[in-house]
Design a protein around this motif. Structure first.
Motif, PDB file in Angstrom:
ATOM      1  N   ALA A 142       0.842  -1.191   0.000  1.00  0.00           N
ATOM      2  CA  ALA A 142       0.000   0.000   0.000  1.00  0.00           C
ATOM      3  C   ALA A 142       0.877   1.240   0.000  1.00  0.00           C
ATOM      4  N   ALA A 143       0.472   2.239  -0.738  1.00  0.00           N
ATOM      5  CA  ALA A 143       1.161   3.525  -0.781  1.00  0.00           C
ATOM      6  C   ALA A 143       0.153   4.582  -0.356  1.00  0.00           C
ATOM      7  N   GLY A 144      -0.071   4.671   0.953  1.00  0.00           N
ATOM      8  CA  GLY A 144      -1.158   5.500   1.448  1.00  0.00           C
ATOM      9  C   GLY A 144      -2.453   4.716   1.421  1.00  0.00           C
ATOM     10  N   SER A 145      -3.559   5.395   1.641  1.00  0.00           N
ATOM     11  CA  SER A 145      -4.847   4.714   1.758  1.00  0.00           C
ATOM     12  C   SER A 145      -5.570   4.551   0.434  1.00  0.00           C
ATOM     13  N   ARG A 146      -5.041   5.128  -0.653  1.00  0.00           N
ATOM     14  CA  ARG A 146      -5.766   5.094  -1.927  1.00  0.00           C
ATOM     15  C   ARG A 146      -4.897   4.648  -3.104  1.00  0.00           C
ATOM     16  N   ALA A 147      -3.737   4.075  -2.828  1.00  0.00           N
ATOM     17  CA  ALA A 147      -2.857   3.647  -3.920  1.00  0.00           C
ATOM     18  C   ALA A 147      -2.025   2.454  -3.477  1.00  0.00           C
ATOM     19  N   VAL A 148      -1.560   1.671  -4.453  1.00  0.00           N
ATOM     20  CA  VAL A 148      -0.646   0.567  -4.193  1.00  0.00           C
ATOM     21  C   VAL A 148       0.475   0.611  -5.222  1.00  0.00           C
ATOM     22  N   GLN A 149       1.630   0.071  -4.841  1.00  0.00           N
ATOM     23  CA  GLN A 149       2.756  -0.092  -5.747  1.00  0.00           C
ATOM     24  C   GLN A 149       2.944  -1.576  -6.021  1.00  0.00           C
ATOM     25  N   LEU A 150       3.120  -1.927  -7.288  1.00  0.00           N
ATOM     26  CA  LEU A 150       3.339  -3.307  -7.702  1.00  0.00           C
ATOM     27  C   LEU A 150       4.678  -3.412  -8.424  1.00  0.00           C
ATOM     28  N   SER A 151       5.342  -4.554  -8.290  1.00  0.00           N
ATOM     29  CA  SER A 151       6.561  -4.823  -9.058  1.00  0.00           C
ATOM     30  C   SER A 151       6.652  -6.321  -9.301  1.00  0.00           C
ATOM     31  N   TRP A 152       7.375  -6.719 -10.353  1.00  0.00           N
ATOM     32  CA  TRP A 152       7.466  -8.119 -10.731  1.00  0.00           C
ATOM     33  C   TRP A 152       8.755  -8.342 -11.513  1.00  0.00           C
ATOM     34  N   SER A 153       9.095  -9.599 -11.745  1.00  0.00           N
ATOM     35  CA  SER A 153      10.269  -9.945 -12.528  1.00  0.00           C
ATOM     36  C   SER A 153       9.914  -9.955 -14.011  1.00  0.00           C
ATOM     37  N   ARG A 154      10.881  -9.612 -14.828  1.00  0.00           N
ATOM     38  CA  ARG A 154      10.672  -9.485 -16.262  1.00  0.00           C
ATOM     39  C   ARG A 154      10.320 -10.821 -16.913  1.00  0.00           C
ATOM     40  N   GLN A 180       9.122  -1.991 -18.584  1.00  0.00           N
ATOM     41  CA  GLN A 180       8.846  -1.642 -17.199  1.00  0.00           C
ATOM     42  C   GLN A 180       8.404  -2.869 -16.405  1.00  0.00           C
ATOM     43  N   THR A 181       8.817  -2.916 -15.171  1.00  0.00           N
ATOM     44  CA  THR A 181       8.417  -4.018 -14.289  1.00  0.00           C
ATOM     45  C   THR A 181       7.874  -3.472 -12.970  1.00  0.00           C
ATOM     46  N   ALA A 182       7.226  -2.322 -13.028  1.00  0.00           N
ATOM     47  CA  ALA A 182       6.608  -1.725 -11.843  1.00  0.00           C
ATOM     48  C   ALA A 182       5.437  -0.869 -12.289  1.00  0.00           C
ATOM     49  N   ALA A 183       4.459  -0.704 -11.412  1.00  0.00           N
ATOM     50  CA  ALA A 183       3.291   0.116 -11.717  1.00  0.00           C
ATOM     51  C   ALA A 183       2.715   0.663 -10.422  1.00  0.00           C
ATOM     52  N   VAL A 184       2.075   1.817 -10.515  1.00  0.00           N
ATOM     53  CA  VAL A 184       1.346   2.413  -9.397  1.00  0.00           C
ATOM     54  C   VAL A 184      -0.124   2.443  -9.758  1.00  0.00           C
ATOM     55  N   VAL A 185      -0.961   1.872  -8.921  1.00  0.00           N
ATOM     56  CA  VAL A 185      -2.409   1.865  -9.133  1.00  0.00           C
ATOM     57  C   VAL A 185      -3.024   2.793  -8.092  1.00  0.00           C
ATOM     58  N   GLU A 263       8.625   8.243  -2.987  1.00  0.00           N
ATOM     59  CA  GLU A 263       9.158   6.899  -2.827  1.00  0.00           C
ATOM     60  C   GLU A 263       8.347   5.945  -3.696  1.00  0.00           C
ATOM     61  N   VAL A 264       8.954   5.457  -4.776  1.00  0.00           N
ATOM     62  CA  VAL A 264       8.280   4.565  -5.711  1.00  0.00           C
ATOM     63  C   VAL A 264       9.210   3.404  -6.046  1.00  0.00           C
ATOM     64  N   ASP A 265       8.633   2.342  -6.585  1.00  0.00           N
ATOM     65  CA  ASP A 265       9.427   1.239  -7.120  1.00  0.00           C
ATOM     66  C   ASP A 265       9.815   1.597  -8.540  1.00  0.00           C
ATOM     67  N   GLY A 266      11.059   1.953  -8.734  1.00  0.00           N
ATOM     68  CA  GLY A 266      11.519   2.393 -10.043  1.00  0.00           C
ATOM     69  C   GLY A 266      12.204   3.738  -9.934  1.00  0.00           C
ATOM     70  N   VAL A 267      12.499   4.325 -11.088  1.00  0.00           N
ATOM     71  CA  VAL A 267      13.249   5.580 -11.156  1.00  0.00           C
ATOM     72  C   VAL A 267      12.372   6.669 -11.754  1.00  0.00           C
ATOM     73  N   ILE A 268      12.366   7.834 -11.120  1.00  0.00           N
ATOM     74  CA  ILE A 268      11.653   8.992 -11.644  1.00  0.00           C
ATOM     75  C   ILE A 268      12.638   9.843 -12.435  1.00  0.00           C
ATOM     76  N   THR A 269      12.363  10.046 -13.716  1.00  0.00           N
ATOM     77  CA  THR A 269      13.269  10.796 -14.578  1.00  0.00           C
ATOM     78  C   THR A 269      12.686  12.116 -15.063  1.00  0.00           C
ATOM     79  N   GLU A 270      11.398  12.368 -14.819  1.00  0.00           N
ATOM     80  CA  GLU A 270      10.767  13.557 -15.376  1.00  0.00           C
ATOM     81  C   GLU A 270       9.873  14.235 -14.348  1.00  0.00           C
ATOM     82  N   TYR A 271       9.910  15.573 -14.344  1.00  0.00           N
ATOM     83  CA  TYR A 271       9.048  16.390 -13.492  1.00  0.00           C
ATOM     84  C   TYR A 271       8.419  17.486 -14.337  1.00  0.00           C
ATOM     85  N   GLN A 272       7.255  17.953 -13.890  1.00  0.00           N
ATOM     86  CA  GLN A 272       6.617  19.115 -14.498  1.00  0.00           C
ATOM     87  C   GLN A 272       6.508  20.212 -13.457  1.00  0.00           C
ATOM     88  N   ILE A 273       6.898  21.436 -13.823  1.00  0.00           N
ATOM     89  CA  ILE A 273       6.772  22.607 -12.945  1.00  0.00           C
ATOM     90  C   ILE A 273       5.650  23.485 -13.462  1.00  0.00           C
TER      91      ILE A 273
END
Length: 338
Positions: A142-154, A180-185, A263-273
């Protein structure tokens, strides 16, 4: 629209900065007019003949009752207002497509189109009947009360994995690229137990066996329930510790930002300002991005006493936008207001 490509240096590696001049933001707050434009639209090829399109919920009064998906100027799909994704099929291999989404409310009023996003279908493979291997080692939290993080092997495939389907129960709710081998729902309900599985898909639309099931319970937050599982990124996964200030150099004013990545499973490479709720800059790290505290400074003009609100959000490893950071107000030639 004029676009300028700059290169800057920040802590943690080189940064490619795309500055979009004259971009207008789309806030989707409710009102008496038609629904707003759906935000957070993404498109990713699912196979040589399909593209998976996702978006965030559009607000409006009365409520949105359906969404229309367009390929170019042609409407190709319509889904109920409770859904925020669609698979567009019967496409040509090795072809770039542009998609946008519009919301329609209970009074029949059609809102403006979202920003247009592009996806390119991969090359078709002849006589491919072999499915990818089953995704293994599916994990989640769980990533807070309204989201989950998933990851798996390729998964492996003789022609290559094109995408992964994420399923909630027996229903496909999301798709990510084959690299990709991770997702946020997100968009889940607090205090609810969910079951997720993953399947791999190749360019010929062969599906792997389903992964093992991972069951995750979201904690209770005392608030009202949200919608069913989805990928709208309006909740959670926001940069934290966001700070904004200004400095002056050579007669010009610059905005200085710092934040800690979600804090996520994976790498964040992009931001929007965004300045005053309008996107002005997209930051894409060309080298290894900083995992902790990041800093960035950019030119905002020569006018002193100019007050602006600034906030930032990250593009998550699954391709959706996370929530915005806290908003800060700064004045050129002054200090952070709040």
């Amino acid at each position: 629209m004029r676009r300028v490509l700059l290169r800057a240096a920040v802590a943690g590696g080189a940064l490619l900065t795309t500055v979009s001049c004259g971009l207008g933001g789309q806030d989707t707050g409710g009102g008496s007019g038609p629904p707003g434009a759906p935000a957070g639209v993404t498109a990713a090829a699912g196979s040589a003949s399909s593209v998976h399109v996702m978006w965030n919920r559009a607000a409006g009064r009365p409520a949105v009752t359906r969404y229309e998906v367009y390929r170019g100027t042609t409407k190709v799909k319509e889904v109920p207002g409770s859904e925020h994704m669609a698979d567009i099929t019967r496409l040509e291999p090795s072809t770039e497509y542009a998609f946008s989404v519009r919301a329609r409310d209970a009074d029949g009023r059609l809102g403006p189109p979202s920003e247009r996003v592009r996806a390119t279908t991969p090359t078709a493979t002849a006589a491919d009947e072999r499915a990818p291997s089953r995704p293994e080692d599916l994990r989640g939290r769980a990533a807070g009360s309204r989201a989950v993080q998933l990851s798996w092997s390729r998964s492996t495939d003789d022609r290559g994995v094109a995408s992964y389907d994420i399923q909630q129960g027996a229903t496909k709710i999301h798709s990510v690229g084959g690299s990709q081998t991770a997702a946020v729902v997100t968009g889940l309900r607090p205090g609810t137990r969910y079951s997720f599985t993953v399947r791999a898909r190749d360019a010929a639309d062969n599906l792997s066996p389903v992964s093992r099931t991972v069951r995750i319970s979201t904690p209770t937050d005392g608030g009202g329930g949200g919608g069913g599982g989805g990928t709208a990124a309006g909740t959670g996964m926001a940069p934290t510790g966001f700070r904004a200030a200004t400095h002056r150099a050579d007669g010009a004013h610059y905005l200085d930002l710092s934040w800690t990545a979600p804090e996520v499973d994976g790498v964040i490479t992009e931001y929007q300002i965004q300045l005053d709720r309008k996107p002005v800059t997209s930051l894409v790290w060309g080298a290894t991005p900083p995992r902790g505290r990041a800093t960035y400074s950019f030119y905002v003009g020569r006018e002193a006493g100019l007050t602006q609100r600034v906030r930032i959000r990250a593009k998550l490893p699954d391709g959706t936008w996370g929530a915005f950071s806290a908003e800060r107000t700064v004045t050129t030639g002054g200090r952070t207001a709040r």
